[in-house]
Design a protein around this motif. Structure first.
Motif, PDB file in Angstrom:
ATOM      1  N   ALA A  97       0.827  -1.207   0.000  1.00  0.00           N
ATOM      2  CA  ALA A  97       0.000   0.000   0.000  1.00  0.00           C
ATOM      3  C   ALA A  97       0.862   1.258   0.000  1.00  0.00           C
ATOM      4  O   ALA A  97       0.414   2.323  -0.427  1.00  0.00           O
ATOM      5  CB  ALA A  97      -0.908   0.015   1.224  1.00  0.00           C
ATOM      6  N   SER A  99       3.731   4.154  -0.751  1.00  0.00           N
ATOM      7  CA  SER A  99       4.126   4.832  -2.007  1.00  0.00           C
ATOM      8  C   SER A  99       5.577   4.548  -2.386  1.00  0.00           C
ATOM      9  O   SER A  99       5.990   4.826  -3.508  1.00  0.00           O
ATOM     10  CB  SER A  99       3.947   6.345  -1.845  1.00  0.00           C
ATOM     11  N   ARG A 102       6.302   2.776  -5.771  1.00  0.00           N
ATOM     12  CA  ARG A 102       5.369   3.027  -6.873  1.00  0.00           C
ATOM     13  C   ARG A 102       6.052   3.458  -8.173  1.00  0.00           C
ATOM     14  O   ARG A 102       5.705   3.012  -9.247  1.00  0.00           O
ATOM     15  CB  ARG A 102       4.370   4.123  -6.495  1.00  0.00           C
ATOM     16  N   ASN A 134      -1.752   5.979  -5.145  1.00  0.00           N
ATOM     17  CA  ASN A 134      -2.249   7.048  -4.280  1.00  0.00           C
ATOM     18  C   ASN A 134      -3.766   7.027  -4.340  1.00  0.00           C
ATOM     19  O   ASN A 134      -4.356   6.856  -5.417  1.00  0.00           O
ATOM     20  CB  ASN A 134      -1.700   8.382  -4.785  1.00  0.00           C
ATOM     21  N   CYS A 135      -4.385   7.181  -3.180  1.00  0.00           N
ATOM     22  CA  CYS A 135      -5.836   7.000  -3.083  1.00  0.00           C
ATOM     23  C   CYS A 135      -6.598   7.936  -4.005  1.00  0.00           C
ATOM     24  O   CYS A 135      -7.561   7.537  -4.674  1.00  0.00           O
ATOM     25  CB  CYS A 135      -6.277   7.202  -1.647  1.00  0.00           C
ATOM     26  N   GLN A 162     -10.063  16.040   0.328  1.00  0.00           N
ATOM     27  CA  GLN A 162      -9.592  14.762   0.839  1.00  0.00           C
ATOM     28  C   GLN A 162      -9.875  14.585   2.329  1.00  0.00           C
ATOM     29  O   GLN A 162      -9.658  15.496   3.132  1.00  0.00           O
ATOM     30  CB  GLN A 162      -8.101  14.590   0.533  1.00  0.00           C
ATOM     31  N   GLY A 166      -6.989   9.803   4.999  1.00  0.00           N
ATOM     32  CA  GLY A 166      -5.790   9.749   4.161  1.00  0.00           C
ATOM     33  C   GLY A 166      -4.528  10.068   4.935  1.00  0.00           C
ATOM     34  O   GLY A 166      -3.437   9.652   4.565  1.00  0.00           O
ATOM     35  N   ALA A 167      -4.701  10.786   6.048  1.00  0.00           N
ATOM     36  CA  ALA A 167      -3.529  11.157   6.858  1.00  0.00           C
ATOM     37  C   ALA A 167      -3.270  10.130   7.957  1.00  0.00           C
ATOM     38  O   ALA A 167      -2.201  10.124   8.557  1.00  0.00           O
ATOM     39  CB  ALA A 167      -3.745  12.539   7.475  1.00  0.00           C
ATOM     40  N   ILE A 230      -1.227  19.014   1.340  1.00  0.00           N
ATOM     41  CA  ILE A 230      -1.129  17.586   1.696  1.00  0.00           C
ATOM     42  C   ILE A 230       0.218  17.053   1.231  1.00  0.00           C
ATOM     43  O   ILE A 230       0.585  17.216   0.064  1.00  0.00           O
ATOM     44  CB  ILE A 230      -2.262  16.766   1.038  1.00  0.00           C
ATOM     45  N   GLU A 241       1.427  15.471  -3.098  1.00  0.00           N
ATOM     46  CA  GLU A 241       0.115  14.883  -3.400  1.00  0.00           C
ATOM     47  C   GLU A 241      -0.343  15.334  -4.785  1.00  0.00           C
ATOM     48  O   GLU A 241      -0.889  14.544  -5.558  1.00  0.00           O
ATOM     49  CB  GLU A 241      -0.916  15.307  -2.341  1.00  0.00           C
ATOM     50  N   LYS A 244       1.671  13.555  -7.517  1.00  0.00           N
ATOM     51  CA  LYS A 244       1.243  12.172  -7.759  1.00  0.00           C
ATOM     52  C   LYS A 244       0.177  12.098  -8.848  1.00  0.00           C
ATOM     53  O   LYS A 244       0.082  11.122  -9.574  1.00  0.00           O
ATOM     54  CB  LYS A 244       0.715  11.546  -6.461  1.00  0.00           C
ATOM     55  N   ARG A 268      -7.277  19.190   2.182  1.00  0.00           N
ATOM     56  CA  ARG A 268      -7.827  18.349   3.254  1.00  0.00           C
ATOM     57  C   ARG A 268      -9.093  18.990   3.794  1.00  0.00           C
ATOM     58  O   ARG A 268      -9.104  20.190   4.111  1.00  0.00           O
ATOM     59  CB  ARG A 268      -6.808  18.191   4.383  1.00  0.00           C
ATOM     60  N   HIS A 275     -12.778  10.503  -0.148  1.00  0.00           N
ATOM     61  CA  HIS A 275     -12.191  11.611  -0.902  1.00  0.00           C
ATOM     62  C   HIS A 275     -13.165  12.035  -1.998  1.00  0.00           C
ATOM     63  O   HIS A 275     -13.775  11.181  -2.645  1.00  0.00           O
ATOM     64  CB  HIS A 275     -10.885  11.168  -1.562  1.00  0.00           C
ATOM     65  N   GLN A 351     -11.941   6.235   0.464  1.00  0.00           N
ATOM     66  CA  GLN A 351     -10.497   6.320   0.333  1.00  0.00           C
ATOM     67  C   GLN A 351      -9.792   5.102   0.927  1.00  0.00           C
ATOM     68  O   GLN A 351      -8.683   4.742   0.512  1.00  0.00           O
ATOM     69  CB  GLN A 351     -10.124   7.606   1.036  1.00  0.00           C
TER      70      GLN A 351
HETATM   71  N1  LIG Z   1      -1.740  10.927   0.603  1.00  0.00           N
HETATM   72  C1  LIG Z   1      -3.146  10.503   0.696  1.00  0.00           C
HETATM   73  C2  LIG Z   1      -3.235   9.081   1.232  1.00  0.00           C
HETATM   74  C3  LIG Z   1      -2.415   8.189   0.372  1.00  0.00           C
HETATM   75  O1  LIG Z   1      -2.841   7.653  -0.607  1.00  0.00           O
HETATM   76  O2  LIG Z   1      -1.089   8.208   0.702  1.00  0.00           O
HETATM   77  P1  LIG Z   1       0.106   7.603  -0.201  1.00  0.00           P
HETATM   78  O3  LIG Z   1       0.035   8.179  -1.600  1.00  0.00           O
HETATM   79  O4  LIG Z   1       1.348   8.045   0.523  1.00  0.00           O
HETATM   80  O5  LIG Z   1      -0.095   6.107  -0.192  1.00  0.00           O
HETATM   81  C4  LIG Z   1      -3.902  11.454   1.634  1.00  0.00           C
HETATM   82  O6  LIG Z   1      -3.227  12.076   2.457  1.00  0.00           O
HETATM   83  O7  LIG Z   1      -5.134  11.522   1.540  1.00  0.00           O
END
Ligand SMILES: N[C@@H](CC(=O)OP(=O)(O)O)C(=O)O
Ligand SMILES: NC(=O)C1=CN([C@@H]2O[C@H](COP(=O)(O)OP(=O)(O)OC[C@H]3O[C@@H](n4cnc5c(N)ncnc54)[C@H](OP(=O)(O)O)[C@@H]3O)[C@@H](O)[C@H]2O)C=CC1
Length: 373
Positions: A97, A99, A102, A134-135, A162, A166-167, A230, A241, A244, A268, A275, A351
């Motif tokens: 899960a 990042s 990725r 990323n979500c 968001q 997510g945090a 974010i 963010e 991404k 946020r 989200h 999310q």
């Molecule tokens: N960064 C996204 C959550 C998430 O997807 O995190 P990451 O891309 O680091 O897996 C948020 O804060 O809502």
């Protein structure tokens, strides 16, 4: 049975993943082995009536016995353990899960309703690292993947709303704590018929400005406010963010060499686990709205087009309506007064489900199927 190591099953994403795996009876297809950095030796989760002790998530020997490792443990764990496992010669599948991996050349960002062809090709080519996206990117692509699939998108902006989840879990707790403080500090005025709304508004503003207002995790008030920042800063003025959006979307679509222009603002807001995003899309031609809606609605089994009217919008196009479901709600679909090629819409998705756990659960099943031949 194929042994699948599960790390991070106690966390927020991991807990949602476990719930989905139980609901879909995924555990009947493999032998789960549960790992933890803090619970080693204790009883693991009950699966099919059996309870086994949790293993140490730092034990490379035990991890290397797994045909597949699924991690929801976090980027720090991935940075430590993944290279160490590969260095030991482990050639199993790594599903993650975080990042961290990725954007690596030898990894695939997985969202199978959108890029199953990319995943299958990677499996055939021997790729072993499959990473959830990323979500916000995943939820956007689940919403408008049908437009990308038809190569209709010239560019796209995503203005995001968001949720706290997510945090992380502590941030979700802090949001609820902030809401409680605001209610507590204003209840005398709320119950006083003589109090004016400006009295109440001033009390809320004073509470938000109070140095003791709980904001340890967000760093600022979120309840009755918002935070237009974010992740960390990028050199071009974006947040990571926002970066991404273009980087991960194009990798998922296999377009990194000829990227589609994507940008936006990531904000946020005080929602718990959904989200939302307002998209503006420049189409390559003036496509009729009905054709656009049909392309969106037919892209996957979870997208749901909400009619562009107040009643349907209030009932179905919000975090309150979508939270905890696999539905990807898409509404407010209309052409903009910028021209017939300009489309806007609003979308809401959970999310923790399609934004995190569901792509991991699904790619595990795809990999197990590939291993079975
Ligand atoms: N960064 C996204 C959550 C998430 O997807 O995190 P990451 O891309 O680091 O897996 C948020 O804060 O809502
Ligand atoms: N939050 C989100 O919405 C999304 C997160 N991700 C990524 O997924 C990964 C995991 O994120 P997330 O689930 O939020 O992380 P959490 O912080 O919720 O969980 C991670 C680990 O923290 C440990 N932990 C410590 N205290 C507790 C506790 N009280 N309850 C449960 N676990 C605890 C557990 O490890 P142990 O068992 O070893 O103690 C757990 O596996 C991260 O890389 C994140 O970037 C990706 C997409 C979305």
């Amino acid at each position: 049975m194929v042994s699948v190591g599960v790390v991070g099953w106690r966390g927020m994403v991991g807990s949602v993943l476990m719930d989905r795996m139980r609901r879909e009876d995924d555990f009947s297809a493999f032998e789960p082995v549960f790992f933890s950095t803090s619970q080693a030796g204790k009883d693991g989760p009950e699966i099919g009536g059996a309870v086994k002790p949790v293993l140490d998530a730092n034990d490379l020997e035990k991890l290397a016995e797994m045909a597949v490792v699924v991690s929801c443990q976090g980027g720090g764990y991935t940075e430590r353990i993944h290279p160490a496992l590969r260095k030991k010669g482990w050639s199993g599948y790594w599903i993650d899960a975080a990042s961290t991996l990725r954007m690596k050349d030898n990894s695939v960002i997985v969202l199978d309703p959108v890029n199953r062809h990319v995943i299958d090709r990677a499996l055939d080519e021997g790729v072993k690292d499959f990473i959830g996206g990323n979500c916000t990117v995943s939820l956007m692509l689940m919403a408008v993947g049908g437009l990308f699939a038809r190569n209709w998108v010239e560019w796209l902006t995503a203005m995001t709303y968001q949720s706290a989840s997510g945090a992380g879990a502590n941030n979700m707790r802090e949001l609820v704590q902030q809401m409680g403080v605001l209610g507590e500090k204003s209840k005398d005025l709320l119950h006083d018929p003589a109090a004016t709304i400006l009295d109440i508004d001033q009390r809320i503003s004073q509470t938000l400005a109070d140095p003791d207002f709980p904001s340890q995790y967000f760093g600022a008030p979120l309840a009755a406010s918002l935070i237009p920042w974010i992740d960390r800063a990028m050199e071009n003025g974006q947040t990571r963010e926002e970066w991404k959006g273009i980087a991960e979307t194009n990798k998922i679509l296999g377009r990194s060499d000829s990227p589609i222009a994507i940008d936006g603002q990531c904000v946020r807001v005080g929602a718990m686990r959904c989200h939302s995003q307002a998209l503006a899309i420049k189409l390559k031609e003036a496509i009729p709205l009905k054709t656009i809606e049909e392309a969106i609605a037919s892209a996957n089994d979870w997208v749901s087009v909400v009619p562009n009217d107040k009643a349907a919008t209030l009932a179905k196009l919000s975090p309150a309506a979508v939270s905890g479901t696999l539905t990807i709600a898409v509404g407010r679909i209309r052409k903009m007064n910028l021209g017939p090629e300009y489309l806007t819409l609003f979308t809401v998705g959970d999310q923790l489900l399609w934004g995190a756990a569901e792509p991991l659960r699904r790619v595990l099943n795809i990999i197990l199927g590939h291993m079975a031949g």
